[in-house]
Design a protein around this motif. Structure first.
Motif, PDB file in Angstrom:
ATOM      1  N   ALA A  44      -3.951  25.384  41.417  1.00  0.00           N
ATOM      2  CA  ALA A  44      -4.985  24.661  42.150  1.00  0.00           C
ATOM      3  C   ALA A  44      -4.629  23.214  42.454  1.00  0.00           C
ATOM      4  O   ALA A  44      -5.099  22.653  43.431  1.00  0.00           O
ATOM      5  CB  ALA A  44      -6.293  24.734  41.402  1.00  0.00           C
ATOM      6  N   GLY A  45      -3.775  22.589  41.642  1.00  0.00           N
ATOM      7  CA  GLY A  45      -3.441  21.194  41.907  1.00  0.00           C
ATOM      8  C   GLY A  45      -4.658  20.307  41.712  1.00  0.00           C
ATOM      9  O   GLY A  45      -5.391  20.428  40.734  1.00  0.00           O
ATOM     10  N   ASN A  46      -4.902  19.459  42.721  1.00  0.00           N
ATOM     11  CA  ASN A  46      -5.944  18.442  42.574  1.00  0.00           C
ATOM     12  C   ASN A  46      -7.223  18.758  43.331  1.00  0.00           C
ATOM     13  O   ASN A  46      -7.992  17.860  43.598  1.00  0.00           O
ATOM     14  CB  ASN A  46      -5.414  17.127  43.144  1.00  0.00           C
ATOM     15  N   VAL A  47      -7.426  19.996  43.722  1.00  0.00           N
ATOM     16  CA  VAL A  47      -8.550  20.222  44.621  1.00  0.00           C
ATOM     17  C   VAL A  47      -9.905  19.941  43.950  1.00  0.00           C
ATOM     18  O   VAL A  47     -10.088  20.177  42.766  1.00  0.00           O
ATOM     19  CB  VAL A  47      -8.554  21.644  45.226  1.00  0.00           C
ATOM     20  N   TYR A  64      -9.428  15.244  49.525  1.00  0.00           N
ATOM     21  CA  TYR A  64      -8.945  14.356  50.579  1.00  0.00           C
ATOM     22  C   TYR A  64      -9.091  12.903  50.146  1.00  0.00           C
ATOM     23  O   TYR A  64      -9.904  12.562  49.278  1.00  0.00           O
ATOM     24  CB  TYR A  64      -9.702  14.607  51.886  1.00  0.00           C
ATOM     25  N   HIS A  65      -8.241  12.068  50.735  1.00  0.00           N
ATOM     26  CA  HIS A  65      -8.294  10.631  50.468  1.00  0.00           C
ATOM     27  C   HIS A  65      -8.327   9.929  51.803  1.00  0.00           C
ATOM     28  O   HIS A  65      -7.503  10.218  52.673  1.00  0.00           O
ATOM     29  CB  HIS A  65      -7.063  10.203  49.670  1.00  0.00           C
ATOM     30  N   ASN A  66      -9.267   9.012  51.946  1.00  0.00           N
ATOM     31  CA  ASN A  66      -9.399   8.312  53.228  1.00  0.00           C
ATOM     32  C   ASN A  66      -8.386   7.185  53.324  1.00  0.00           C
ATOM     33  O   ASN A  66      -8.733   6.002  53.371  1.00  0.00           O
ATOM     34  CB  ASN A  66     -10.822   7.767  53.388  1.00  0.00           C
ATOM     35  N   LEU A  73      -4.770  14.939  53.048  1.00  0.00           N
ATOM     36  CA  LEU A  73      -5.532  16.133  52.677  1.00  0.00           C
ATOM     37  C   LEU A  73      -4.634  17.068  51.867  1.00  0.00           C
ATOM     38  O   LEU A  73      -3.564  17.467  52.319  1.00  0.00           O
ATOM     39  CB  LEU A  73      -6.021  16.837  53.952  1.00  0.00           C
ATOM     40  N   ASN A  74      -5.073  17.388  50.645  1.00  0.00           N
ATOM     41  CA  ASN A  74      -4.371  18.411  49.849  1.00  0.00           C
ATOM     42  C   ASN A  74      -5.117  19.720  50.026  1.00  0.00           C
ATOM     43  O   ASN A  74      -6.333  19.754  49.864  1.00  0.00           O
ATOM     44  CB  ASN A  74      -4.400  18.058  48.358  1.00  0.00           C
ATOM     45  N   ILE A  75      -4.384  20.759  50.349  1.00  0.00           N
ATOM     46  CA  ILE A  75      -5.071  22.047  50.479  1.00  0.00           C
ATOM     47  C   ILE A  75      -4.381  23.128  49.637  1.00  0.00           C
ATOM     48  O   ILE A  75      -3.189  23.063  49.369  1.00  0.00           O
ATOM     49  CB  ILE A  75      -5.169  22.540  51.945  1.00  0.00           C
TER      50      ILE A  75
HETATM   51  C1  LIG Z   1      -2.791  14.937  42.292  1.00  0.00           C
HETATM   52  O1  LIG Z   1      -3.266  13.649  42.647  1.00  0.00           O
HETATM   53  C2  LIG Z   1      -2.396  12.610  42.257  1.00  0.00           C
HETATM   54  C3  LIG Z   1      -3.086  11.299  42.598  1.00  0.00           C
HETATM   55  O2  LIG Z   1      -3.806  11.382  43.776  1.00  0.00           O
HETATM   56  C4  LIG Z   1      -1.044  12.749  42.952  1.00  0.00           C
HETATM   57  O3  LIG Z   1      -0.156  11.735  42.536  1.00  0.00           O
HETATM   58  C5  LIG Z   1      -0.460  14.101  42.613  1.00  0.00           C
HETATM   59  O4  LIG Z   1       0.758  14.319  43.323  1.00  0.00           O
HETATM   60  C6  LIG Z   1      -1.426  15.204  42.959  1.00  0.00           C
HETATM   61  N1  LIG Z   1      -0.913  16.486  42.539  1.00  0.00           N
HETATM   62  C7  LIG Z   1      -0.887  17.549  43.348  1.00  0.00           C
HETATM   63  C8  LIG Z   1      -0.344  18.816  42.769  1.00  0.00           C
HETATM   64  O5  LIG Z   1      -1.308  17.532  44.500  1.00  0.00           O
END
Ligand SMILES: *[C@@H]1O[C@H](CO)[C@@H](O)[C@H](O)[C@H]1NC(C)=O
Ligand SMILES: *[C@@H]1O[C@H](CO)[C@@H](O)[C@H](O)[C@H]1NC(C)=O
Ligand SMILES: *[C@@H]1O[C@H](CO)[C@@H](O)[C@H](O)[C@H]1NC(C)=O
Ligand SMILES: *[C@@H]1O[C@H](CO)[C@@H](O)[C@H](O)[C@H]1NC(C)=O
Ligand SMILES: *[C@@H]1O[C@H](CO)[C@@H](O)[C@H](O)[C@H]1NC(C)=O
Ligand SMILES: *[C@@H]1O[C@H](CO)[C@@H](O)[C@H](O)[C@H]1NC(C)=O
Length: 402
Positions: A44-47, A64-66, A73-75
């Motif tokens: 899942a990562g950071n979702v 998402y980060h503005n 956008l992480n998906i």
């Molecule tokens: C999770 O979020 C952190 C900080 O925003 C970022 O450095 C990291 O690469 C992210 N990990 C993944 C798997 O997207």
């Protein structure tokens, strides 16, 4: 009179069927939990947001980060390809509506013998027309592409980080599409199946709230088309035929039975033509005009035959009386043969097309079985009446021969 008595059970029937069909669509979660396969797999990562998409068992997770100038956008996207060696795709469309043509897509391929691969693709009109789909750069910057396959569930999960230019991709109304396919040949994803759920795999999504928007009118139209078709062509018409067939051997009040036959056929025709009109509207709005050719063609033939059948009533030769007895004259006999031929063809085509419709719309299987049960009941009744008529006739013959 007879028409109104027919229409009130019709209404109850329609309401019940419609409510069942509506409640059977899957509830959509908006919070992230273990019901999402990518959480169980630990990919899942950071979702922070998750959504079960409405078709193909697909799931989407994101955060998402503005950032400026582009939104980051992480998906995570997960779906089960329809066969062991297949592909899954997810993409964004910068155009005005969520559709395949114009989509900038991420596709993960899992050839039957090969290894998992993931790439970006630009889906164009040529792709839809069947051109080989090759990986290509897309305007969106994509990094951290990662694809995973779960032996346990058969799901392919893709994850990536996208850099979205907010003037092209507004995260409050992203047009996204998804798809799965069952085969990969020489690293080229092959055409997906032509089912409604493959065509319905799109929506406009608001990533800030996790809500998805789609045209719900379409679903209602399809349900209305299906329910009315089954009721009009598939139930009222055959019942009207059975009534007529039976009434031939009833000497008491033949006019009443005849009127009953006519009122069933006219209400069947009215309901059926309404369904037909909705079907035609669905077909002409559809971007997949040619996909359900067979169903459409039979539908048009049914409409024509039924209209002929209704018009033929006015062409029916008048009864001739001779000494108070009805005589069967030639024109009447031919008309009757014609009427029966068209009628039985119509009923057969209607039943065939209803099953074609079930295969397209794919309602919960119980509906198909209920209809099969009804048809079986009609056949039993018709068979029973046939036997009764035959017994009746042979008794009469004995009486007269004595
Ligand atoms: C999770 O979020 C952190 C900080 O925003 C970022 O450095 C990291 O690469 C992210 N990990 C993944 C798997 O997207
Ligand atoms: C996969 O490999 C096996 C043996 O190497 C072969 O028999 C089979 O045809 C291959 N299947 C595909 C789809 O390439
Ligand atoms: C992708 O295809 C569209 C046409 O659908 C085209 O306008 C666009 O330039 C293509 N993008 C790339 C990176 O080739
Ligand atoms: C997912 O696949 C990547 C390679 O694409 C791999 O590095 C990673 O360990 C896999 N993660 C899981 C949870 O299987
Ligand atoms: C922002 O996105 C646009 C197009 O989506 C891209 O051309 C540009 O390089 C991106 N800018 C940054 C700083 O990532
Ligand atoms: C994005 O869409 C929202 C909702 O439709 C709208 O209020 C907002 O102004 C849009 N933002 C941009 C940059 O177009």
């Amino acid at each position: 009179m007879a028409i109104t008595t027919v229409s009130s059970p019709a209404l109850v029937f329609l309401v019940v069927v419609a409510s069942f069909l509506c409640t059977s669509t899957r509830a959509q979660h908006s919070s992230c939990d273990n019901s999402f396969s990518f959480f169980e797999e630990g990919i899942a990562g950071n979702v922070t947001h998750c959504r079960k998409l409405r078709t193909l068992g697909a799931e989407l997770g994101w955060s998402y980060h503005n950032t400026t100038p582009n939104v980051t956008l992480n998906i995570v996207f997960s779906a089960i390809p329809s066969a062991a060696g297949g592909w899954v795709a997810w993409g964004l469309n910068p155009g005005n509506r969520p559709q395949m043509v114009g989509t900038r897509a991420l596709i993960a391929l899992r050839p039957a013998n090969g290894t998992l691969a993931m790439n970006t693709y630009n889906l164009t009109r040529d792709t839809m027309l069947g051109c080989k789909l090759q990986p290509s750069p897309i305007e969106v910057q994509v990094s951290n592409m990662q694809a995973n396959f779960s032996e346990e569930t058969g799901a392919i999960t893709m994850s990536a980080t996208l850099s979205l230019d907010p003037s092209t991709y507004n995260i409050s109304e992203l047009k996204h599409v998804w798809q799965v396919g069952s085969s990969v040949v020489d690293q080229v994803p092959q055409k997906h199946r032509m089912r409604l759920k493959n065509f319905d795999s799109f929506e406009v999504i608001d990533l800030t709230t996790g809500r998805g928007f789609r045209d719900t009118g379409l679903t209602k139209q399809r349900v209305a088309h299906g329910v009315l078709s089954v009721f009009g062509w598939g139930i009222l018409l055959p019942v009207g035929v059975i009534i007529k067939r039976y009434s031939r051997n009833i000497t008491k009040n033949p006019e009443v039975w005849f009127m009953l036959h006519i009122s069933f056929q006219i209400s069947g025709y009215t309901v059926g033509v309404t369904a037909w009109a909705i079907g035609i509207a669905l077909m002409s709005n559809s971007r997949h005009f040619n996909t359900f050719k067979g169903h459409r063609t039979i539908g048009i033939i049914i409409f024509c035959l039924a209209t002929l059948q209704i018009m033929a009533l006015w062409l029916k030769p008048k009864k001739k009386y001779e000494g108070g007895k009805i005589i069967t004259d030639r024109p009447r006999k031919y008309w009757s043969i014609y009427h029966h031929l068209v009628g039985y063809t119509l009923i057969t085509l209607s039943i065939v097309n209803i099953f074609k419709g079930f295969a397209i719309l794919r309602p919960p299987p119980v509906w198909k079985w209920i209809y099969v049960g009804l048809l079986a009941a009609f056949s039993c009744v018709a068979f029973g009446l046939e036997v009764a008529i035959w017994v009746h006739k042979s008794r009469n013959n004995k009486k007269t021969s004595r």
